[in-house]
Design an enzyme around this catalytic site. Structure first.
Site, PDB file in Angstrom:
ATOM      1  N   ASP A  10      -0.900  -5.231   9.070  1.00  0.00           N
ATOM      2  CA  ASP A  10       0.349  -4.532   8.808  1.00  0.00           C
ATOM      3  C   ASP A  10       0.003  -3.092   8.425  1.00  0.00           C
ATOM      4  O   ASP A  10      -1.147  -2.787   8.080  1.00  0.00           O
ATOM      5  CB  ASP A  10       1.083  -5.252   7.673  1.00  0.00           C
ATOM      6  CG  ASP A  10       2.302  -4.506   7.192  1.00  0.00           C
ATOM      7  OD1 ASP A  10       3.178  -4.201   8.013  1.00  0.00           O
ATOM      8  OD2 ASP A  10       2.375  -4.207   5.978  1.00  0.00           O
ATOM      9  N   ASP A  12       2.661  -0.264   6.696  1.00  0.00           N
ATOM     10  CA  ASP A  12       3.287   0.220   5.461  1.00  0.00           C
ATOM     11  C   ASP A  12       3.001  -0.691   4.281  1.00  0.00           C
ATOM     12  O   ASP A  12       3.310  -1.879   4.304  1.00  0.00           O
ATOM     13  CB  ASP A  12       4.805   0.345   5.643  1.00  0.00           C
ATOM     14  CG  ASP A  12       5.181   1.426   6.646  1.00  0.00           C
ATOM     15  OD1 ASP A  12       4.304   2.216   7.014  1.00  0.00           O
ATOM     16  OD2 ASP A  12       6.360   1.471   7.051  1.00  0.00           O
ATOM     17  N   ASP A 209       1.411  -7.422   3.329  1.00  0.00           N
ATOM     18  CA  ASP A 209       1.830  -7.292   1.929  1.00  0.00           C
ATOM     19  C   ASP A 209       3.234  -7.791   1.631  1.00  0.00           C
ATOM     20  O   ASP A 209       3.693  -7.683   0.492  1.00  0.00           O
ATOM     21  CB  ASP A 209       1.741  -5.823   1.503  1.00  0.00           C
ATOM     22  CG  ASP A 209       2.887  -4.984   2.077  1.00  0.00           C
ATOM     23  OD1 ASP A 209       3.182  -5.138   3.286  1.00  0.00           O
ATOM     24  OD2 ASP A 209       3.485  -4.207   1.321  1.00  0.00           O
TER      25      ASP A 209
END
Length: 267
Positions: A10, A12, A209
């Site tokens: 991922d 961001d 996250d």
């Protein structure tokens, strides 16, 4: 035999700092991946235009997955491709927008990227106006800011599901989309790499996250949860032996990737 590693990540809040979008803290691990010829595959809610620009800034070139699995892009010269290949998955952007407009008429309170100017998106994200404009070049998913109550959000989610759509929470926005996920793009590329590498064993590592990364993490051999705003909501079965970073964002990413490279014998 030392396995081939493939890293899906991922962006961001994971490889990129949640506020500054910097990847500086992750540079040592990124350099180690590059030196060992280990593919680093971005798997993000970002658009293809955003990811292409980011790869260029990082000096990278390789396959990536855009908009939560909506599109897999394999550039020319990668995996034996003579020309760029773009594989689309799921419902179109126009179909999702039409459904959202119906829900708005029914009272759903949200602001989507279609409602905002590039300058307004920049204000919400700390992107530049040019970067925000690239974020609005979408193929299949609609980011939105929810302005209603939690109860209304649950009703909105249920209404979308009846229309064959789903609502996924990312690090900063909700994403209305078809019934695909980041894992589908990862599985597609894994198959292509298996064909490319032949009989060599492959170990997949995935880093994320937020709940938006759940499916990608579950599909990987080695799931890594990077500490972040919504990382506590990512719950994997104990049998998956997930690694969790102590530090947030690119700092945690860097430490976890370096540790895994050492564990698998890469210097």
């Amino acid at each position: 035999m030392q396995p081939r590693l493939i890293v899906f990540t991922d962006l961001d809040g994971t490889l990129l700092d949640h506020d500054s979008y910097s990847w500086r803290a992750a540079k040592p691990a990124m350099a180690r991946l590059g030196a060992n010829g280990i593919p680093l595959i971005f798997n993000s809610s970002k658009t293809a235009a955003e990811i292409s620009e980011l790869q260029s800034m990082m000096g990278l070139r390789g396959p990536f997955i855009a908009e939560n699995g909506a599109a897999v892009v394999i550039p020319a010269g990668c995996l034996g491709n003579a020309e760029e290949e773009v594989v689309h998955v799921g419902r179109s952007y126009q179909e999702v927008v039409r459904t959202l407009l119906v829900q708005r008429k029914s009272g759903a309170q949200f602001r989507s990227f279609d409602d905002l100017s590039a300058a307004e998106v920049a204000g919400l994200t700390r992107l530049t106006v040019a970067e925000a404009a690239r974020a609005q070049q979408r193929l299949a998913t609609v980011p939105l800011v929810w302005d209603g109550t939690e109860e209304e959000l649950a009703q909105f989610r249920a209404a979308l599901e009846l229309e064959g759509l789903k609502l996924v929470q990312g690090g900063r926005f909700w994403h209305a989309m078809g019934t695909f996920d980041k894992a589908e793009g990862a599985r597609f590329l894994l198959k292509r790499y298996q064909e490319h590498f032949g009989e060599e064993p492959i170990v997949t590592i995935a880093l994320g996250d937020s709940p938006n990364d759940q499916c990608m993490l579950e599909a990987a051999d080695v799931p890594v949860v990077i500490r972040g705003v919504n990382s506590d909501q990512v719950q994997l079965p104990s049998s998956r032996h997930a690694m969790r970073s102590l530090k947030p964002g690119p700092e945690g990413w860097n430490e976890c990737v370096l540790n895994l490279l050492f564990e698998y014998g890469y210097q």
